[in-house]
Design a protein around this motif. Structure first.
Motif, short mmCIF file in Angstrom:
data_model
loop_
_atom_site.label_atom_id
_atom_site.label_comp_id
_atom_site.label_asym_id
_atom_site.label_seq_id
_atom_site.Cartn_x
_atom_site.Cartn_y
_atom_site.Cartn_z
N TYR A 113 0.81 -1.22 0.00
CA TYR A 113 0.00 0.00 0.00
C TYR A 113 0.84 1.27 0.00
CZ TYR A 113 -3.98 -3.03 0.58
OH TYR A 113 -4.94 -3.99 0.37
N GLY A 114 2.15 1.14 -0.13
CA GLY A 114 3.03 2.30 -0.24
C GLY A 114 3.07 3.14 1.03
N ILE A 115 2.94 2.48 2.18
CA ILE A 115 2.93 3.21 3.46
C ILE A 115 4.35 3.43 3.92
CG2 ILE A 115 2.21 3.10 5.88
CD1 ILE A 115 -0.20 1.39 4.85
N ARG A 116 4.71 4.71 4.10
CA ARG A 116 6.06 5.06 4.52
C ARG A 116 6.11 5.63 5.92
NH1 ARG A 116 5.66 6.42 -0.82
NH2 ARG A 116 7.07 5.31 -2.20
N GLY A 117 4.95 6.03 6.45
CA GLY A 117 4.90 6.62 7.78
C GLY A 117 3.66 6.15 8.51
N ILE A 118 3.75 6.15 9.83
CA ILE A 118 2.58 5.78 10.64
C ILE A 118 2.33 6.87 11.65
CG2 ILE A 118 2.65 3.26 10.34
CD1 ILE A 118 4.30 3.14 12.92
N PRO A 119 1.10 7.05 12.09
CA PRO A 119 -0.06 6.27 11.68
C PRO A 119 -0.51 6.61 10.26
CG PRO A 119 -0.75 8.09 13.07
CD PRO A 119 0.75 8.12 13.03
N THR A 120 -1.00 5.59 9.57
CA THR A 120 -1.63 5.79 8.27
C THR A 120 -3.01 5.14 8.32
OG1 THR A 120 0.42 5.90 6.99
CG2 THR A 120 -1.54 5.19 5.81
N LEU A 121 -4.01 5.89 7.88
CA LEU A 121 -5.36 5.36 7.77
C LEU A 121 -5.64 5.10 6.30
CD1 LEU A 121 -7.36 7.81 10.08
CD2 LEU A 121 -6.39 5.58 10.68
N LEU A 122 -6.22 3.92 6.02
CA LEU A 122 -6.68 3.61 4.67
C LEU A 122 -8.18 3.41 4.75
CD1 LEU A 122 -4.17 0.89 3.36
CD2 LEU A 122 -4.10 3.35 2.95
N LEU A 123 -8.91 3.92 3.79
CA LEU A 123 -10.33 3.64 3.65
C LEU A 123 -10.45 2.73 2.43
CD1 LEU A 123 -13.14 4.21 4.79
CD2 LEU A 123 -13.33 6.09 3.15
N ILE A 124 -10.90 1.50 2.68
CA ILE A 124 -10.96 0.49 1.63
C ILE A 124 -12.40 0.03 1.48
CG2 ILE A 124 -10.20 -1.83 0.96
CD1 ILE A 124 -7.58 -1.27 2.44
N GLU A 125 -12.86 -0.08 0.24
CA GLU A 125 -14.19 -0.61 -0.03
C GLU A 125 -14.08 -1.66 -1.11
OE1 GLU A 125 -18.78 0.86 -0.64
OE2 GLU A 125 -17.19 2.23 -1.24
N ASN A 126 -14.55 -2.88 -0.81
CA ASN A 126 -14.50 -3.99 -1.76
C ASN A 126 -13.09 -4.19 -2.33
OD1 ASN A 126 -17.31 -4.26 -1.34
ND2 ASN A 126 -17.73 -2.80 -2.98
N GLY A 127 -12.08 -4.06 -1.46
CA GLY A 127 -10.70 -4.31 -1.87
C GLY A 127 -10.00 -3.14 -2.54
N ASN A 179 -9.19 6.11 -0.07
CA ASN A 179 -8.56 7.29 0.50
C ASN A 179 -7.43 6.87 1.44
OD1 ASN A 179 -8.19 10.02 0.94
ND2 ASN A 179 -10.28 10.39 1.65
N THR A 180 -6.46 7.75 1.61
CA THR A 180 -5.32 7.51 2.50
C THR A 180 -5.07 8.78 3.30
OG1 THR A 180 -4.31 6.07 0.85
CG2 THR A 180 -2.87 6.85 2.61
N GLN A 181 -4.78 8.62 4.58
CA GLN A 181 -4.43 9.76 5.42
C GLN A 181 -3.25 9.36 6.31
OE1 GLN A 181 -7.50 12.24 7.05
NE2 GLN A 181 -6.50 12.26 9.04
N VAL A 182 -2.22 10.20 6.30
CA VAL A 182 -1.02 9.92 7.09
C VAL A 182 -0.93 10.91 8.24
CG1 VAL A 182 1.50 9.72 7.03
CG2 VAL A 182 0.16 9.09 5.02
N GLY A 183 -0.59 10.42 9.42
CA GLY A 183 -0.39 11.27 10.58
C GLY A 183 -1.60 11.29 11.49
#
Length: 107
Positions: free
Chosen positions: A72-86, A90-94
């Motif tokens: 998912y290309g996550i380089r920093g945490i916290p990272t939130l992903l909003l996933i629907e049906n796979g 949306n992605t939010q970092v921090g």
């Protein structure tokens, strides 16, 4: 006042079934136990889970899910992903406020 809902901890091995095969929206919180901003956003994520019963909310320990971090290309945490049906919607970092996360998941 909303009641606290336990946010389910999901391992990398469970991710496909628990998140990608789930029919509906899933909020995924990538975190680490040692991460201060992750500790700050945890109660926000739990509040959102309590407010939105139609939204599945899970957490993934980033230290134990390196392959998911890469996928998912996550380089920093916290990272939130909003996933629907796979699909990642949306992605939010921090760290974020309740209002920001409500907006992120779509009020």
């Amino acid at each position: 006042m909303t009641t606290a809902v336990a946010v389910k901890e999901v391992t990398a091995g469970e991710f496909e079934q628990e998140v990608n095969q789930y029919k509906g929206k899933v909020l995924v919180d990538f975190y680490a136990p040692w991460c201060q901003p992750c500790k700050m956003i945890a109660p926000v994520v739990e509040q959102i889970a309590g407010e939105k019963p139609d939204l599945k909310v899970v957490k993934v320990d980033a230290d134990n899910a390196q392959e998911l971090m890469v996928k998912y290309g996550i380089r920093g945490i916290p990272t939130l992903l909003l996933i629907e049906n796979g699909e990642v919607l949306n992605t939010q970092v921090g760290a974020a406020s309740v209002l920001q996360v409500r907006t992120f998941v779509g009020e």
